[in-house]
Structure formats: C-alpha cells, structure tokens
Scaffold this motif. Sequence first.
Motif, PDB file in Angstrom:
ATOM      1  N   HIS A 154      -3.896   9.769   2.544  1.00  0.00           N
ATOM      2  CA  HIS A 154      -3.168   9.494   3.779  1.00  0.00           C
ATOM      3  C   HIS A 154      -3.148   8.023   4.146  1.00  0.00           C
ATOM      4  O   HIS A 154      -2.510   7.654   5.138  1.00  0.00           O
ATOM      5  CB  HIS A 154      -3.871  10.229   4.919  1.00  0.00           C
ATOM      6  N   VAL A 155      -3.834   7.184   3.385  1.00  0.00           N
ATOM      7  CA  VAL A 155      -4.178   5.846   3.879  1.00  0.00           C
ATOM      8  C   VAL A 155      -2.955   4.964   4.129  1.00  0.00           C
ATOM      9  O   VAL A 155      -3.017   4.021   4.928  1.00  0.00           O
ATOM     10  CB  VAL A 155      -5.134   5.139   2.903  1.00  0.00           C
ATOM     11  N   TRP A 156      -1.838   5.260   3.465  1.00  0.00           N
ATOM     12  CA  TRP A 156      -0.648   4.423   3.654  1.00  0.00           C
ATOM     13  C   TRP A 156       0.003   4.649   5.001  1.00  0.00           C
ATOM     14  O   TRP A 156       0.626   3.745   5.565  1.00  0.00           O
ATOM     15  CB  TRP A 156       0.378   4.723   2.550  1.00  0.00           C
ATOM     16  N   LEU A 157      -0.139   5.843   5.540  1.00  0.00           N
ATOM     17  CA  LEU A 157       0.661   6.239   6.699  1.00  0.00           C
ATOM     18  C   LEU A 157       0.313   5.450   7.965  1.00  0.00           C
ATOM     19  O   LEU A 157       1.222   4.963   8.653  1.00  0.00           O
ATOM     20  CB  LEU A 157       0.501   7.747   6.911  1.00  0.00           C
ATOM     21  N   LEU A 169       0.833  -1.203   0.000  1.00  0.00           N
ATOM     22  CA  LEU A 169       0.000   0.000   0.000  1.00  0.00           C
ATOM     23  C   LEU A 169       0.866   1.251   0.000  1.00  0.00           C
ATOM     24  O   LEU A 169       0.593   2.220  -0.731  1.00  0.00           O
ATOM     25  CB  LEU A 169      -0.927  -0.012   1.217  1.00  0.00           C
ATOM     26  N   TYR A 170       1.933   1.239   0.801  1.00  0.00           N
ATOM     27  CA  TYR A 170       2.835   2.392   0.828  1.00  0.00           C
ATOM     28  C   TYR A 170       3.494   2.616  -0.528  1.00  0.00           C
ATOM     29  O   TYR A 170       3.559   3.749  -1.033  1.00  0.00           O
ATOM     30  CB  TYR A 170       3.906   2.181   1.903  1.00  0.00           C
ATOM     31  N   PHE A 171       3.969   1.546  -1.144  1.00  0.00           N
ATOM     32  CA  PHE A 171       4.659   1.667  -2.425  1.00  0.00           C
ATOM     33  C   PHE A 171       3.701   2.167  -3.507  1.00  0.00           C
ATOM     34  O   PHE A 171       4.073   2.992  -4.354  1.00  0.00           O
ATOM     35  CB  PHE A 171       5.233   0.303  -2.812  1.00  0.00           C
ATOM     36  N   LEU A 172       2.460   1.686  -3.470  1.00  0.00           N
ATOM     37  CA  LEU A 172       1.475   2.116  -4.448  1.00  0.00           C
ATOM     38  C   LEU A 172       1.166   3.604  -4.311  1.00  0.00           C
ATOM     39  O   LEU A 172       1.177   4.356  -5.298  1.00  0.00           O
ATOM     40  CB  LEU A 172       0.194   1.293  -4.276  1.00  0.00           C
ATOM     41  N   MET A 173       0.905   4.069  -3.084  1.00  0.00           N
ATOM     42  CA  MET A 173       0.587   5.476  -2.875  1.00  0.00           C
ATOM     43  C   MET A 173       1.796   6.365  -3.166  1.00  0.00           C
ATOM     44  O   MET A 173       1.648   7.503  -3.637  1.00  0.00           O
ATOM     45  CB  MET A 173       0.101   5.696  -1.448  1.00  0.00           C
ATOM     46  N   ALA A 174       3.007   5.843  -2.887  1.00  0.00           N
ATOM     47  CA  ALA A 174       4.212   6.614  -3.200  1.00  0.00           C
ATOM     48  C   ALA A 174       4.314   6.873  -4.697  1.00  0.00           C
ATOM     49  O   ALA A 174       4.704   7.972  -5.130  1.00  0.00           O
ATOM     50  CB  ALA A 174       5.451   5.877  -2.696  1.00  0.00           C
ATOM     51  N   ALA A 234       0.478  13.347  -1.047  1.00  0.00           N
ATOM     52  CA  ALA A 234       0.429  11.893  -0.906  1.00  0.00           C
ATOM     53  C   ALA A 234       1.612  11.388  -0.087  1.00  0.00           C
ATOM     54  O   ALA A 234       1.475  10.444   0.708  1.00  0.00           O
ATOM     55  CB  ALA A 234       0.417  11.234  -2.290  1.00  0.00           C
ATOM     56  N   LYS A 235       2.759  11.985  -0.253  1.00  0.00           N
ATOM     57  CA  LYS A 235       3.927  11.587   0.542  1.00  0.00           C
ATOM     58  C   LYS A 235       3.832  12.117   1.972  1.00  0.00           C
ATOM     59  O   LYS A 235       4.280  11.460   2.920  1.00  0.00           O
ATOM     60  CB  LYS A 235       5.198  12.097  -0.128  1.00  0.00           C
TER      61      LYS A 235
END
Length: 670
Positions: free
Chosen positions: A233-236, A171-176, A225-226
């Motif tokens: 914000h969903v990855w954070l 999820l983090y990599f996708l949002m990044a 997004a970062k």
Amino acid sequence: MLISQLLPLDLADGVILLWLLLGTIGLLAQKAPKLVINLVFPLGAVGGALLVVAGLWSLPQAPDVVILPLGLPDLPFHLRLDALAAFFLMVLGVASTGVSIFAAGYFKNMPGATLGLLCLQYHVFLASMAVVLLADDAYLFMVAWETMALASYFLVTTDHTLPEIRKAGFLYFLMAHVGAIAILLCFGLLQGGHGDYTFNALRHATLDPTWSSLVFVLALLGFGAKAGLVPVHVWLPEAHPAAPSPVSALMSGVMLKTAIYGFLRVSFDLLAHPLWWWGVLALVAGLITALFGAIYAATQTDMKRLLAYSSIENIGIVFAGIGLSLIFFFYGMHALAALSLAAALYHCVNHALFKSLLFCCTGAVLHATGERNLGRLGGLIRVMPRAAVFALIGALAIAGLPPLNGFVSEWLLLQAFLLTPGLPQSYLNMLIPVAAGALALVAALSAYVMVKFFGVVFLGQHREARLSEAHDIGRWEFCGLAWLTLGCLLLAFMPVAVMLQLDHVTGSLIHAEIGASALQNGWLFLTPLSSARASYSAPIFLLVIAVAVLITFIVVHRVYHGRVRRSAPWDCGFPEQTPRMQDTAEGFGQPIHQIFEPFFRIERLLPTPFDLRPEYRKTSEDRLWYALYLPVVQGVERITAVVAKLHHGRMALYLMYSFATLLVLLAFVR
C-alpha cells in the motif's frame, strides 16, 4: 436506423474514442486554455454520462464480444462487455462525469502548456481505464493496464519541479510495475503454454489446485498492489497528496476499482472454482487493510493523506466482502455469497462517489487557501459555505452513518456476517464473529476520522488570518460536486433498485440473485434475505430524524424560550478565546496514538529547560515501510555501490571480466 442497430459495446467504444480525441484537442489547443476549460473537459463529462448509459443498457443483456483489427498478427485485441464489465463501466462513468466537470473549474488558472499536456494525460487515463474493463484477452488487458499506469504517473508528477513530487511518482511507478509483473505471471500460468491468451480460453483451462492457488495468490498480490492492500500500500499515501485533486479523485474513486474488477474477473470468472482458503486469505487481508487504513487516517495532519489512508480502509472493506463471498460460494451457500458480493460491489460504487466528492472538496479548499495542512485550517464554513455543505454530505456518507449511502453497503456486509450459519470448519466459525467485530471497529474509526476531517477544516475559528480571504467554489466546481452528491443521495434512498441491478452481476459470477428478497417488502424496505431477520428503510429513518429534530425545536421554542437566563459563556478564566485553544488535528488523533501505539513508528522531540517557547512534537510513520521496504532499498543501494566499483573506464579490466565470464560458462555449461 443506425441508432436502432447501435449496441452498448459500440457506445462504450465511441466514448473511448471521444476521450482520446478530446485529449488530442486539449494538447493542440495549448494557446487557447479557455477552449480546453469550457469545451474539452465538459465534453469529457458528457462521455462519462454516456458510459453510464452503456453500462445500464448492457447489464441485463448477453455478453457482447468484438475482435478488433489491431494487435499482433496472431494476437488480435478482443473486447467483451458483460455484466461485470458493465457495472464497473458505470462506476467509471458516474465518477468521471462529476470529476471532469469539477476539473473544468479547478484547472482554469493553469498555464496553457501545462493544461494542454495534462488534458491529454487526463483523457488517456480515462480511456485506458475503460479499455481495461472491456479487454477480453490478457494481451490487451496488459497494454491498457500499463497505459493506465503510465498516464496516471504523469498526472501524479504534474508539478514535477518539486523533489517530493518526483519521489512520490517514482514510488508509485515502481509499485505499479511490481503489481503488473504479478498480474502478467498470473495470466501466464492461466494460459498454461497453449499460446491462447483470450479470456474465453483461460476460462476453459484446466489447472490442478496447486497451480490455480498460485494464480489466485498472484492475482491478489498484483491487483492488491494497485488497490492498496497492506503491505503493498505504500505508494498510495504518497501519490494521492502529490497529484492534483481531480486526479486524486479519479485514482482513488475509479482506478482502485479497476483493481477490484481485475481481482473479481480472475477469482470468479477465469478460475471459476475457488477454494475455501482463498476466501479466508482475502477476508483476513481485507480486514487488516481496513483496520490499518482507519488507524493511520485518524492520526494524519494532511487532508489528502488522511483521505488516502481512508481509501486504504475502504478497499479493505471491499476485499473483506469478496473474501466472505468466496467462502460462502465454496460451501454452496449461494444466497449468502450473492449478498456478500453485492455488498462489496455496492461499496465500490459508494466509495467511487463519496471519495471523489471528498477529494474534490479538499481540492476546493486547497485552491482557495493554498493549504492542506490541517493545523493551519479552520472555520472555513464561514467563507466557503457551499463547499462545506458538500464536504459534510461526503463525510457523513463515508462515515457510514444512516441514512446516507455508505451505511447501506456496510450494513449489508455486516448482515452477511451476522446471518452466517454454521460452517464445516470450526476455525471459520470462530473467525466470522471476530471479523464482524473488526468490521464494526473499522466503521467506528471511520466515523471518528470524518469528525476530525470536517471539524478541523470547517468548524471553529480561522487558525490563520489569511483564511478569511478564501473564496468559495465557482460554477463548474459547484456543478461537479452537486453531481457527485446527487449520486450519493440516490444510492442512499434507492437501495432496492440498486440491488436489482446488482443481481445481473452476482447472477453471472456465482449464479445466485437476491433481488427478489430485497424487494419482498417493496421499494421502501431493503431486506437482505428475510424480513424476519432484518430490514432497513432510508426514507423512514430520515423521516424519524426529521420528526425528532422538529419536536426538539418545538419543545425548546415553546417551553424554554424566554425562561433561560442568557449570559456570556464560561471562558475557562481566559479573557478571550483564540484559535490556539481549539482542538488540533494532532490532539484529535492523540487517543488513537495511545490505544494503537504498537502500529506506529513514533519519534518524539522533547523540549529542553532552555527553550523559550517549548514545544512537544511527535511524528508517527508507517512501521511496514521501515520493516519491509527500507531494508530492500538499502540492500539495493549496497549492491549498486559494489557494481559501480567495477566501472573503472579501463578497457583492460572489461576484457578481463569478459574472459572470466567465458571461463565460468565453459566450466558449468555443456
């Protein structure tokens, strides 16, 4: 002679090379974990301290530009160290110094192979963040940005054997990359097809208001997004709990600030002529994010998720300050624009220190107990007194309570709201007071969250018997936490000196400085604009608190000592108090659940009459995930299922697909 010719940019480049070298040494020294712990990580901390020196050294100087013999033939890499980059280099350096020292103790029991690989990724992560801050062309910026994302992804998935860790990392990599695409489009529009991607060329690009507004919106989306702006914000809240605690400290304390840096670089430097509604958009997005983060932080039962949502809240405060500065800058109110921007920058360095401190403290608790669920902790102040003291200072700082540093930046930002004169737009005059009230509400909720965090973890009785065997922090952890705590105290008691340094940044971006007004009553009083309106003195505030406590102690000891009848406390009719009678994390967050219930997606599990031990459970989840992201996920899954049916493994069908595609192309393409 060579030292006298050394420039700040040379020192910063040397630190980057040092970090890359240390990462390589850590990878090669897998069979010597003590070398990695006792030498590599401490030397990484020395590199961070040198980066602070480079930033302080270059703040008052003219920008230093270097063209590197790297990159593509027509796209060489450019480095530039100006006041804005120098400030954020200092943020990176001061936070990474403390976290690297703490990491030397935190990772000491990690297996050698895992430790070596983590050491490489850790120092590449640090080096890539420094390159992001120094990049002076879009090409190098994006290369460093993607390297930072890739290194942090591997750090998040350090414990990749667990499915939830892999899910959080994905999820983090996708949002990044969603953010990276927006940033890439932003730079593409800025260069306008001229082929020159240097920031100097982008500064002189001529864009009409429509295209420049699109650039701003893409920058807000990409860097937001970062940074963790709502709704991207969903990855954070997923990535921070998954990562090792020192990595969480760097991601929250520093990596989020690289996004702030990028947004400031585009908004104030590359675009140069902001419109008034850009500030309104950033202000509203920041306040919504801050309120969202504070509300969700108050209801968490996981230590690291609580701090992750708290980071969302603090990033929202920073964006609110930037938005207010953009509004003032458009209307020519340069002094107020400088005050708002200085408050946002002050909060950046504050958050880098106290959030790194708190994440490291949660790491110490996790390291000592193996537990991060607030429902199973409690009473740790008895067995971890040193960690408890550091956590208390960090909690008081992030709660915005005087005389610590979190109060200074929030007070400055609130003063910018309160000192706002009449604006030409009537709805802006209505928005500013509402925004000031929202900021005050966020500050109150932040204090509420920190009372919950510290009280549930460190006070009361042990909720689990094994907690009595927990160990306190070691030598390396103590030194790292002490460094971060010292930074918080210096920022709290030397605000005038900090504001004088921030003048270099505000002067370069909006051509206005407020250091003279801050210093008009001497170093003891911080004055935003005029002493007739407001001033603040942390030393005097601390002195008043100390005198009040001393007088209270004397009065109680001299007047009431020996006159009060002592007896056992009222135990509510129970023969003894047990940990089950203590307020839980869920119970502490219950009022927030009730007041802000529409913000949550709530599921209740009610007991039945046949339960021998009835329990009432309630889960609260992010509405935005179910409203925005889950439908997209389900849609992609349905499309994937349809496409998968086309793969039969039969050559005749594939030839038919190719023939049909050729007919369509012949029919529609001339």
